[in-house]
Design a protein around this motif. Structure first.
Motif, PDB file in Angstrom:
ATOM      1  N   GLY A  31     -14.634  12.057  -7.546  1.00 21.04           N
ATOM      2  CA  GLY A  31     -13.608  12.985  -8.005  1.00 21.04           C
ATOM      3  C   GLY A  31     -12.196  12.448  -7.886  1.00 21.04           C
ATOM      4  N   LYS A  32     -12.046  11.217  -7.378  1.00 11.68           N
ATOM      5  CA  LYS A  32     -10.719  10.610  -7.212  1.00 11.68           C
ATOM      6  C   LYS A  32     -10.572   9.394  -8.118  1.00 11.68           C
ATOM      7  CE  LYS A  32      -9.286  13.186  -3.735  1.00 11.68           C
ATOM      8  NZ  LYS A  32      -8.168  14.097  -3.835  1.00 11.68           N
ATOM      9  N   SER A  33      -9.333   9.144  -8.530  1.00 13.83           N
ATOM     10  CA  SER A  33      -8.982   7.958  -9.310  1.00 13.83           C
ATOM     11  C   SER A  33      -7.814   7.253  -8.655  1.00 13.83           C
ATOM     12  CB  SER A  33      -8.579   8.350 -10.740  1.00 13.83           C
ATOM     13  OG  SER A  33      -9.682   8.825 -11.472  1.00 13.83           O
ATOM     14  N   ILE A  34      -7.687   5.959  -8.953  1.00 11.43           N
ATOM     15  CA  ILE A  34      -6.524   5.186  -8.539  1.00 11.43           C
ATOM     16  C   ILE A  34      -5.830   4.724  -9.819  1.00 11.43           C
ATOM     17  CG2 ILE A  34      -7.849   3.027  -8.283  1.00 11.43           C
ATOM     18  CD1 ILE A  34      -5.945   2.390  -5.897  1.00 11.43           C
ATOM     19  N   VAL A  35      -4.546   5.032  -9.901  1.00 13.98           N
ATOM     20  CA  VAL A  35      -3.768   4.738 -11.100  1.00 13.98           C
ATOM     21  C   VAL A  35      -2.550   3.928 -10.684  1.00 13.98           C
ATOM     22  CG1 VAL A  35      -2.463   5.752 -13.018  1.00 13.98           C
ATOM     23  CG2 VAL A  35      -4.514   6.909 -12.166  1.00 13.98           C
ATOM     24  N   GLY A  36      -2.321   2.826 -11.385  1.00 11.67           N
ATOM     25  CA  GLY A  36      -1.148   1.994 -11.107  1.00 11.67           C
ATOM     26  C   GLY A  36      -0.163   2.070 -12.252  1.00 11.67           C
ATOM     27  N   LEU A  37       1.101   2.273 -11.911  1.00 11.73           N
ATOM     28  CA  LEU A  37       2.174   2.332 -12.905  1.00 11.73           C
ATOM     29  C   LEU A  37       3.270   1.344 -12.534  1.00 11.73           C
ATOM     30  CD1 LEU A  37       2.704   6.204 -13.214  1.00 11.73           C
ATOM     31  CD2 LEU A  37       1.232   4.754 -14.627  1.00 11.73           C
ATOM     32  N   GLN A  38       3.884   0.750 -13.548  1.00 13.58           N
ATOM     33  CA  GLN A  38       5.096  -0.037 -13.354  1.00 13.58           C
ATOM     34  C   GLN A  38       6.243   0.832 -13.853  1.00 13.58           C
ATOM     35  OE1 GLN A  38       5.768  -3.440 -15.955  1.00 13.58           O
ATOM     36  NE2 GLN A  38       6.483  -4.573 -14.170  1.00 13.58           N
ATOM     37  N   VAL A  39       7.238   1.064 -12.992  1.00 10.77           N
ATOM     38  CA  VAL A  39       8.371   1.921 -13.323  1.00 10.77           C
ATOM     39  C   VAL A  39       9.623   1.063 -13.352  1.00 10.77           C
ATOM     40  CG1 VAL A  39       9.682   3.978 -12.673  1.00 10.77           C
ATOM     41  CG2 VAL A  39       7.217   3.870 -12.208  1.00 10.77           C
ATOM     42  N   HIS A  40      10.386   1.208 -14.417  1.00 15.99           N
ATOM     43  CA  HIS A  40      11.620   0.445 -14.585  1.00 15.99           C
ATOM     44  C   HIS A  40      12.781   1.425 -14.755  1.00 15.99           C
ATOM     45  CE1 HIS A  40      14.285  -2.790 -15.881  1.00 15.99           C
ATOM     46  NE2 HIS A  40      14.688  -1.969 -16.835  1.00 15.99           N
ATOM     47  N   LEU A  41      13.862   1.196 -14.016  1.00 19.96           N
ATOM     48  CA  LEU A  41      15.073   1.993 -14.170  1.00 19.96           C
ATOM     49  C   LEU A  41      16.237   1.056 -14.492  1.00 19.96           C
ATOM     50  CD1 LEU A  41      13.594   3.527 -11.359  1.00 19.96           C
ATOM     51  CD2 LEU A  41      15.134   5.168 -12.354  1.00 19.96           C
ATOM     52  N   PRO A  42      16.929   1.302 -15.597  1.00 17.92           N
ATOM     53  CA  PRO A  42      18.102   0.490 -15.913  1.00 17.92           C
ATOM     54  C   PRO A  42      19.233   0.802 -14.937  1.00 17.92           C
ATOM     55  CG  PRO A  42      17.907   2.313 -17.448  1.00 17.92           C
ATOM     56  CD  PRO A  42      16.691   2.353 -16.565  1.00 17.92           C
ATOM     57  N   PRO A  43      20.317   0.042 -14.976  1.00 16.56           N
ATOM     58  CA  PRO A  43      21.453   0.353 -14.092  1.00 16.56           C
ATOM     59  C   PRO A  43      21.852   1.824 -14.205  1.00 16.56           C
ATOM     60  CG  PRO A  43      21.809  -1.742 -15.175  1.00 16.56           C
ATOM     61  CD  PRO A  43      20.577  -1.132 -15.809  1.00 16.56           C
ATOM     62  N   GLY A  44      21.989   2.488 -13.060  1.00 18.63           N
ATOM     63  CA  GLY A  44      22.357   3.902 -13.038  1.00 18.63           C
ATOM     64  C   GLY A  44      21.239   4.842 -13.423  1.00 18.63           C
ATOM     65  N   GLY A  45      20.035   4.317 -13.670  1.00 19.44           N
ATOM     66  CA  GLY A  45      18.912   5.138 -14.102  1.00 19.44           C
ATOM     67  C   GLY A  45      18.351   5.999 -12.975  1.00 19.44           C
ATOM     68  N   PHE A  46      17.618   7.040 -13.367  1.00 14.66           N
ATOM     69  CA  PHE A  46      17.080   7.979 -12.379  1.00 14.66           C
ATOM     70  C   PHE A  46      15.861   8.696 -12.935  1.00 14.66           C
ATOM     71  CE2 PHE A  46      18.872  10.983 -15.142  1.00 14.66           C
ATOM     72  CZ  PHE A  46      18.493  12.259 -14.770  1.00 14.66           C
ATOM     73  N   THR A  47      15.146   9.344 -12.026  1.00 10.80           N
ATOM     74  CA  THR A  47      14.107  10.310 -12.361  1.00 10.80           C
ATOM     75  C   THR A  47      14.526  11.616 -11.711  1.00 10.80           C
ATOM     76  OG1 THR A  47      12.412   8.597 -12.353  1.00 10.80           O
ATOM     77  CG2 THR A  47      11.654  10.867 -12.163  1.00 10.80           C
ATOM     78  N   PRO A  48      14.521  12.723 -12.462  1.00 11.47           N
ATOM     79  CA  PRO A  48      14.892  14.015 -11.869  1.00 11.47           C
ATOM     80  C   PRO A  48      13.937  14.387 -10.728  1.00 11.47           C
ATOM     81  CG  PRO A  48      14.820  14.179 -14.268  1.00 11.47           C
ATOM     82  CD  PRO A  48      14.222  12.843 -13.895  1.00 11.47           C
ATOM     83  N   PRO A  49      14.331  15.346  -9.887  1.00 17.16           N
ATOM     84  CA  PRO A  49      13.452  15.798  -8.805  1.00 17.16           C
ATOM     85  C   PRO A  49      12.067  16.174  -9.342  1.00 17.16           C
ATOM     86  CG  PRO A  49      15.628  16.706  -8.501  1.00 17.16           C
ATOM     87  CD  PRO A  49      15.626  16.045  -9.861  1.00 17.16           C
ATOM     88  N   HIS A  50      11.029  15.806  -8.580  1.00 16.65           N
ATOM     89  CA  HIS A  50       9.662  15.962  -9.071  1.00 16.65           C
ATOM     90  C   HIS A  50       8.652  15.944  -7.928  1.00 16.65           C
ATOM     91  CE1 HIS A  50      10.434  11.632  -8.703  1.00 16.65           C
ATOM     92  NE2 HIS A  50       9.150  11.520  -8.417  1.00 16.65           N
ATOM     93  N   ARG A  51       7.409  16.211  -8.306  1.00 16.90           N
ATOM     94  CA  ARG A  51       6.236  16.087  -7.437  1.00 16.90           C
ATOM     95  C   ARG A  51       5.182  15.295  -8.219  1.00 16.90           C
ATOM     96  NH1 ARG A  51       7.097  19.889  -3.267  1.00 16.90           N
ATOM     97  NH2 ARG A  51       8.515  21.541  -3.888  1.00 16.90           N
ATOM     98  N   HIS A  52       4.102  14.924  -7.525  1.00 17.24           N
ATOM     99  CA  HIS A  52       3.122  14.045  -8.156  1.00 17.24           C
ATOM    100  C   HIS A  52       1.711  14.608  -8.235  1.00 17.24           C
ATOM    101  CE1 HIS A  52       5.752  10.710  -8.960  1.00 17.24           C
ATOM    102  NE2 HIS A  52       6.187  10.712  -7.709  1.00 17.24           N
ATOM    103  N   GLY A  53       1.563  15.804  -8.748  1.00 15.96           N
ATOM    104  CA  GLY A  53       0.249  16.349  -9.071  1.00 15.96           C
ATOM    105  C   GLY A  53      -0.777  16.296  -7.953  1.00 15.96           C
ATOM    106  N   GLY A  54      -0.328  16.440  -6.705  1.00 11.01           N
ATOM    107  CA  GLY A  54      -1.246  16.428  -5.578  1.00 11.01           C
ATOM    108  C   GLY A  54      -1.686  15.040  -5.149  1.00 11.01           C
ATOM    109  N   ALA A  55      -1.099  14.005  -5.719  1.00  9.52           N
ATOM    110  CA  ALA A  55      -1.493  12.629  -5.416  1.00  9.52           C
ATOM    111  C   ALA A  55      -0.841  12.118  -4.138  1.00  9.52           C
ATOM    112  CB  ALA A  55      -1.092  11.710  -6.568  1.00  9.52           C
ATOM    113  N   THR A  56      -1.469  11.110  -3.551  1.00 14.26           N
ATOM    114  CA  THR A  56      -0.821  10.253  -2.574  1.00 14.26           C
ATOM    115  C   THR A  56      -0.302   9.064  -3.366  1.00 14.26           C
ATOM    116  OG1 THR A  56      -2.238  10.901  -0.746  1.00 14.26           O
ATOM    117  CG2 THR A  56      -1.173   8.759  -0.567  1.00 14.26           C
ATOM    118  N   VAL A  57       0.968   8.704  -3.165  1.00 12.64           N
ATOM    119  CA  VAL A  57       1.587   7.627  -3.931  1.00 12.64           C
ATOM    120  C   VAL A  57       2.179   6.607  -2.976  1.00 12.64           C
ATOM    121  CG1 VAL A  57       3.312   7.041  -5.695  1.00 12.64           C
ATOM    122  CG2 VAL A  57       2.222   9.304  -5.723  1.00 12.64           C
ATOM    123  N   VAL A  58       1.920   5.330  -3.241  1.00 15.43           N
ATOM    124  CA  VAL A  58       2.572   4.238  -2.520  1.00 15.43           C
ATOM    125  C   VAL A  58       3.324   3.425  -3.554  1.00 15.43           C
ATOM    126  CG1 VAL A  58       2.256   2.170  -1.125  1.00 15.43           C
ATOM    127  CG2 VAL A  58       0.834   4.180  -0.708  1.00 15.43           C
TER     128      VAL A  58
END
Length: 130
Positions: A31-58
């Motif tokens: 019932g569990k999956s492991i998903v890997g993402l590469q996230v890139h933020l340009p200068p001054g970039g951001f992600t608004p406040p959020h949560r991660h769907g019940g996941a543990t994230v490293v």
């Protein structure tokens, strides 16, 4: 090292780009999956406040500096090779490139209920309603 930036202004600020690296069901954790993402933020970039769907994230910074604040705690700057963990239910309130001049990137590894990603990846990052 650049001074931490915690600008609340979000209009006209660039957002993150995300690339899927992998998505595997975990046979030793039904019932569990492991998903890997590469996230890139340009200068001054951001992600608004959020949560991660019940996941543990490293997340591990692979380029630049990332400013991260969770659950109302003071934000911390992470550099290349440094990592941080978000536990299920964590509220990621500050997620920004700490530089106005250089990009930053990090790899995020999610351990998540497989049903969250069975029909796409939108449930991995759930932005606050505001």
């Amino acid at each position: 090292m650049d001074a931490p930036q915690t600008s609340k202004q979000t209009k006209n600020r660039p957002r993150e780009t995300v690339k899927l690296l992998y998505d595997y069901k975990l046979e030793n954790a039904p019932g569990k999956s492991i998903v890997g993402l590469q996230v890139h933020l340009p200068p001054g970039g951001f992600t608004p406040p959020h949560r991660h769907g019940g996941a543990t994230v490293v997340a591990t910074v692979t380029d630049g500096q990332f400013l991260s604040g969770m659950n109302g705690n003071p934000p911390v700057v992470y550099g290349v090779g440094q990592s941080f963990m978000e536990r299920p239910g964590c509220h990621h309130t500050v997620a920004e490139n700490n530089s106005q001049e250089k990009p930053t990137s990090f790899t995020a590894v999610f351990v998540v209920d497989s049903e969250v990603v069975e029909n796409g990846y939108a449930g991995l990052t759930v932005l606050d309603e505001a």
